[in-house]
Design a protein around this motif. Structure first.
Motif, mmCIF file in Angstrom:
data_model
loop_
_atom_site.group_PDB
_atom_site.id
_atom_site.type_symbol
_atom_site.label_atom_id
_atom_site.label_comp_id
_atom_site.label_asym_id
_atom_site.label_seq_id
_atom_site.Cartn_x
_atom_site.Cartn_y
_atom_site.Cartn_z
ATOM 1 N N CYS A 88 -6.030 0.051 24.972
ATOM 2 C CA CYS A 88 -7.058 -0.781 24.352
ATOM 3 C C CYS A 88 -7.053 -2.116 25.094
ATOM 4 O O CYS A 88 -5.990 -2.670 25.340
ATOM 5 N N LEU B 195 -1.923 12.670 23.600
ATOM 6 C CA LEU B 195 -3.197 12.707 22.887
ATOM 7 C C LEU B 195 -3.636 14.141 22.636
ATOM 8 O O LEU B 195 -3.484 15.004 23.493
ATOM 9 N N ASN B 196 -4.160 14.370 21.435
ATOM 10 C CA ASN B 196 -4.747 15.673 21.145
ATOM 11 C C ASN B 196 -6.205 15.615 21.560
ATOM 12 O O ASN B 196 -7.001 14.933 20.937
ATOM 13 N N GLU C 259 -9.574 14.678 23.603
ATOM 14 C CA GLU C 259 -10.087 13.473 24.238
ATOM 15 C C GLU C 259 -10.096 12.318 23.250
ATOM 16 O O GLU C 259 -10.740 12.386 22.208
ATOM 17 N N GLN C 260 -9.359 11.267 23.538
ATOM 18 C CA GLN C 260 -9.470 10.062 22.710
ATOM 19 C C GLN C 260 -10.026 8.958 23.590
ATOM 20 O O GLN C 260 -9.438 8.617 24.610
ATOM 21 N N THR C 261 -11.186 8.401 23.213
ATOM 22 C CA THR C 261 -11.839 7.450 24.108
ATOM 23 C C THR C 261 -11.950 6.057 23.513
ATOM 24 O O THR C 261 -12.283 5.116 24.213
ATOM 25 N N SER C 262 -11.676 5.919 22.190
ATOM 26 C CA SER C 262 -11.800 4.580 21.615
ATOM 27 C C SER C 262 -10.547 4.206 20.832
ATOM 28 O O SER C 262 -9.795 5.067 20.366
ATOM 29 N N CYS C 263 -10.334 2.887 20.697
ATOM 30 C CA CYS C 263 -9.146 2.369 20.022
ATOM 31 C C CYS C 263 -9.221 2.663 18.523
ATOM 32 O O CYS C 263 -10.231 2.356 17.891
ATOM 33 N N PRO C 264 -8.163 3.250 17.933
ATOM 34 C CA PRO C 264 -8.201 3.547 16.498
ATOM 35 C C PRO C 264 -8.254 2.281 15.639
ATOM 36 O O PRO C 264 -8.684 2.335 14.484
#
Ligand SMILES: [Zn+2]
Length: 235
Positions: free
Chosen positions: A32, A44-45, A47-52
């Motif tokens: 981030c 990561l499970n 595709e993670q593209t944005s900050c949680p």
């Protein structure tokens, strides 16, 4: 950067890698921009593209892993029954953690990330020597006075900052010009180079100081040199 990492065969519930971002790194990281979140993509499970936390788009980079911490909890203490007595005198399982540092890899990774094309750069904390002193060239008109004044800088520095006394190198190859020796010092990457050049015969004497990691050249009195060096962090 500290990133969330896989626990692998060591186990436990939480683990972080300490990564030095570098294009040649073998690990792929997502970060981030405001540092809420950082992970090795292995964890990561999908595709993670944005900050949680803030929803910003994560940036991708590569990194060299230089350290790894594991929170083991009671995984091993429960098996080996490693207990201690609480203040209430009750037996409790020990909480465990462990870590590893890649000592030689930290050296290599620092050089990889900080250095320039033809000259090594070290962080002060791990530089083999902090300071290189360069006295005047043999036969120059500053030779005698300059060498004596530079020696006094060293003596006073060693007295004021004894932890730096053994962290200094004197380049006494005075058959070489100052320029040639400065070039060598630059390549080897001493964080600071103190030169007794033309202005050493001024009153009071002025020394040329190269702060290599900041990329700046300063003209300082003896007191100025000691003041500058008092801010250097060494182990
Ligand atoms: Zn964020």
């Amino acid at each position: 950067v500290k990133v969330r990492a896989a626990t692998g065969s060591i186990g436990g519930t939480v683990s972080h890698e300490f990564q030095l971002p570098a294009d040649v790194g073998e690990d792929k990281l997502v970060l981030c921009p405001d540092r809420h979140f950082a992970a090795n993509v292995e964890t990561l499970n999908g595709e993670q593209t944005s900050c949680p936390t803030c929803g910003q788009k994560l940036t991708q980079t590569r990194g060299i892993e230089v350290g790894h911490t594991f929170y083991l909890g009671t995984k091993y203490s429960s098996v080996s029954n490693a207990v201690f007595l609480s203040p209430e005198n009750k037996p409790q399982l020990a909480e465990m953690g462990c870590y590893g540092l890649g000592v030689t890899r930290i050296l290599a990774a620092s050089i990889e990330v900080l250095s320039e094309e033809d000259s090594i750069r070290w962080p002060s904390l791990i530089a083999p020597y902090q300071l290189c002193f360069i006295p005047p060239k043999r036969g120059s008109k500053e030779e005698e006075e300059g060498a004596a004044l530079l020696e006094r800088v060293y003596d006073d520095l060693a007295e004021a900052l004894p932890h730096l006394a053994g962290d200094s190198v004197l380049d006494d190859r005075t058959q070489l010009t100052i320029g040639k020796r400065l070039k060598d010092a630059n390549k080897l990457g001493y964080p600071y180079v103190v030169i007794a050049g033309k202005r050493v015969c001024e009153d009071p004497p002025v020394f040329e100081v190269w702060n290599q990691n900041a990329g700046e050249v300063l003209f300082l009195s003896k007191e100025g040199v000691i003041e500058l060096m008092s801010k250097v962090q060494v182990p």
